[in-house]
Every structure is written in C-alpha cells, then in structure tokens.
Design a protein around this motif. Structure first.
Motif, PDB file in Angstrom:
ATOM      1  N   MET A   1       0.874  -1.240  -0.141  1.00  0.00           N
ATOM      2  CA  MET A   1       0.093   0.074   0.082  1.00  0.00           C
ATOM      3  C   MET A   1       0.703   1.294  -0.020  1.00  0.00           C
ATOM      4  O   MET A   1       0.431   2.275  -0.716  1.00  0.00           O
TER       5      MET A   1
ATOM      6  N   GLN B   1       1.147   4.179  -2.983  1.00  0.00           N
ATOM      7  CA  GLN B   1       0.591   5.454  -2.645  1.00  0.00           C
ATOM      8  C   GLN B   1       1.016   6.755  -3.413  1.00  0.00           C
ATOM      9  O   GLN B   1       0.148   7.524  -3.926  1.00  0.00           O
TER      10      GLN B   1
ATOM     11  N   ARG C   1      -1.111   6.993  -6.881  1.00  0.00           N
ATOM     12  CA  ARG C   1      -2.642   7.144  -6.826  1.00  0.00           C
ATOM     13  C   ARG C   1      -3.025   8.432  -6.891  1.00  0.00           C
ATOM     14  O   ARG C   1      -2.488   9.278  -6.335  1.00  0.00           O
TER      15      ARG C   1
ATOM     16  N   GLU D   1      -8.683  11.400  -4.723  1.00  0.00           N
ATOM     17  CA  GLU D   1     -10.192  10.778  -4.910  1.00  0.00           C
ATOM     18  C   GLU D   1     -11.020  12.159  -4.696  1.00  0.00           C
ATOM     19  O   GLU D   1     -10.816  12.936  -4.300  1.00  0.00           O
TER      20      GLU D   1
ATOM     21  N   THR E   1     -17.948   6.681   2.662  1.00  0.00           N
ATOM     22  CA  THR E   1     -16.992   5.851   3.310  1.00  0.00           C
ATOM     23  C   THR E   1     -17.794   4.704   3.997  1.00  0.00           C
ATOM     24  O   THR E   1     -19.058   4.869   4.332  1.00  0.00           O
TER      25      THR E   1
ATOM     26  N   GLU F   1     -10.196  -1.642  -0.282  1.00  0.00           N
ATOM     27  CA  GLU F   1     -10.416  -0.433  -0.723  1.00  0.00           C
ATOM     28  C   GLU F   1     -11.848   0.060  -1.359  1.00  0.00           C
ATOM     29  O   GLU F   1     -12.410   1.035  -0.996  1.00  0.00           O
TER      30      GLU F   1
ATOM     31  N   ARG G   1     -13.849   0.392   1.823  1.00  0.00           N
ATOM     32  CA  ARG G   1     -13.914   1.639   2.157  1.00  0.00           C
ATOM     33  C   ARG G   1     -14.656   2.847   1.761  1.00  0.00           C
ATOM     34  O   ARG G   1     -15.264   3.816   2.159  1.00  0.00           O
TER      35      ARG G   1
END
Length: 230
Positions: free
Chosen positions: A113, A117, A120, A123, A131, A208, A211
């Motif tokens: 992860m 990072q 990515r 968002e 969430t 993810e 989430r």
C-alpha cells in the motif's frame, strides 16, 4: 525536582506479547523454554497492573494456559504420555508460528500500500464521503486469503520473473468481474489471482472498494459474497 516517567509497551493481545518476548530473547519459536517465557509473561502482567494498564481477559487466559503448560512439564515423561497425547506446548508453538505468518502478511500488505501511494490519484470529494462504516467479517475474509496464499507457494529452485501489479489494475479487474454479475464469492475472486503478489494486491483492492462504498460484503450461510453497490 525532575521526575522520571517509566512506560511499558502496549500489545494488541497475548499472542503479540508472546511474539515480542520470543523476538526479544532470540528464542527459537519451535523450541520455547516454557519456564522462562512464562516468568517474563507474568512479569509483564504485574507491571501492567502497577501502572494501571488495562488488560483484556484474553491476557489472563493466556497466563493460565502458560501456567498449565509449565505444570505439565514438571510431570515425569511417562505421566505426561499417559494423561494426553496432544502436547500443549507444541500447540502453543504452532499458534505462535501462525501468528508470526499473519504479522508478515500484514506487513507485506502495508508495504504494498505504501509503494502504491505515490501513484494513486486524489479521490473526488464526493467519493471520500461514501466511506464504509459497517462491519467486515474479517475472520472469514482472512481464512479465504490464507488458504489461497498457502496454495500459491512457489515451487522450490524456480527463478521467478519480476512481476508488477498495481492497485488500480486490481480495482479495475474487480469492477470488470462485477459488471458481468450481480455478486460473486470472495473465494472465487481471490482464486482468480495466480500469484501471491496479485492475491495480496487484490485483497487490498477489495478492502479499498469497501472503504469508499463501491462494494459491500454479504456474509451468508453459503459463503462470503462481494456485491457491487449501485
């Protein structure tokens, strides 16, 4: 006058504490000196009591188990053989080995992860608000992952090619699978991954997606299912 603050480490559970003692004393996990490890474990509980450190009941249950194993080792070997065929010390060592493996997998997933990072994108604000606040059946999810992880043990003396599989690719793969069906079993989705790297990244992708509120897990009598949220 200057005061000195003394603190003791906090552990997630009794197995975490035992693994800490094993590593600290450089003990072979398959040959634990039960007398020594029991004394150190009880010493930690005493210190926790002195500093009012809250401990769950599982810590004291483990203490009772360690004392039981210690008492069994004091019996003559013939008496031990007569009372039971299962060696409780060997069972403890097996549990510690499984716990060690779990910590390694957790560390590997965290590393993956962290490596992903920088690649990515940010968002959207509306996506961040979606969430997931429910409960995930972690025991069943973990069991499915570990079963497949063990099956994907690479053959000995085999030169493996460098493999790259990103989190975005895993998310896209899950979306494509769910686009053709309403839901699918977790074990089936994870079973589609043919290497340990793809398996680990796919698990992170699933978590993810949960989430951010794009999929949810259904825990049914027939299995654990992934369902896309419309």
């Amino acid at each position: 006058m200057n005061t000195y603050e003394i603190s003791i480490p906090v552990f997630e559970g009794p197995m975490d504490l035992l693994m800490y003692l094993v590593n600290k004393n450089r003990i072979d996990i398959n040959d634990i000196p039960i007398h020594f490890i029991t004394e150190q474990y009880l010493d930690y509980l005493n210190q926790a009591g002195e500093f009012n450190l809250p401990l769950g009941s599982e810590f004291f249950e483990m203490a009772a188990n360690l004392l039981y194993i210690k008492s069994k080792t004091l019996l003559p070997q013939r008496r031990q053989d007569e009372e039971e065929t299962e060696n409780p010390k060997a069972e403890l060592e097996r549990s510690l080995e499984e716990f060690r493996l779990m910590k390694e997998i957790k560390s590997r997933i965290s590393t993956l992860m962290a490596e992903e990072q920088p690649y990515r994108t940010r968002e959207p604000a509306e996506l961040k608000q979606e969430t997931f606040n429910g409960k995930i059946p972690l025991a069943r999810l973990n069991a499915a992952f570990l079963a497949l992880y063990e099956e994907l043990e690479p053959p000995p003396q085999r030169v493996l090619e460098k493999e790259e599989y990103t989190l975005d690719e895993a998310v896209q793969s899950l979306r494509q699978v769910l686009s053709t069906r309403k839901k699918m079993r977790v074990h089936v989705f994870l079973g589609m991954q043919h290497t340990r790297l793809r398996l680990a990244v796919s698990l992170v992708a699933l978590l993810e997606m949960i989430r951010v509120g794009r999929v949810l897990l259904e825990d049914t009598e027939t299995g654990l299912y992934i369902k896309e949220i419309a």
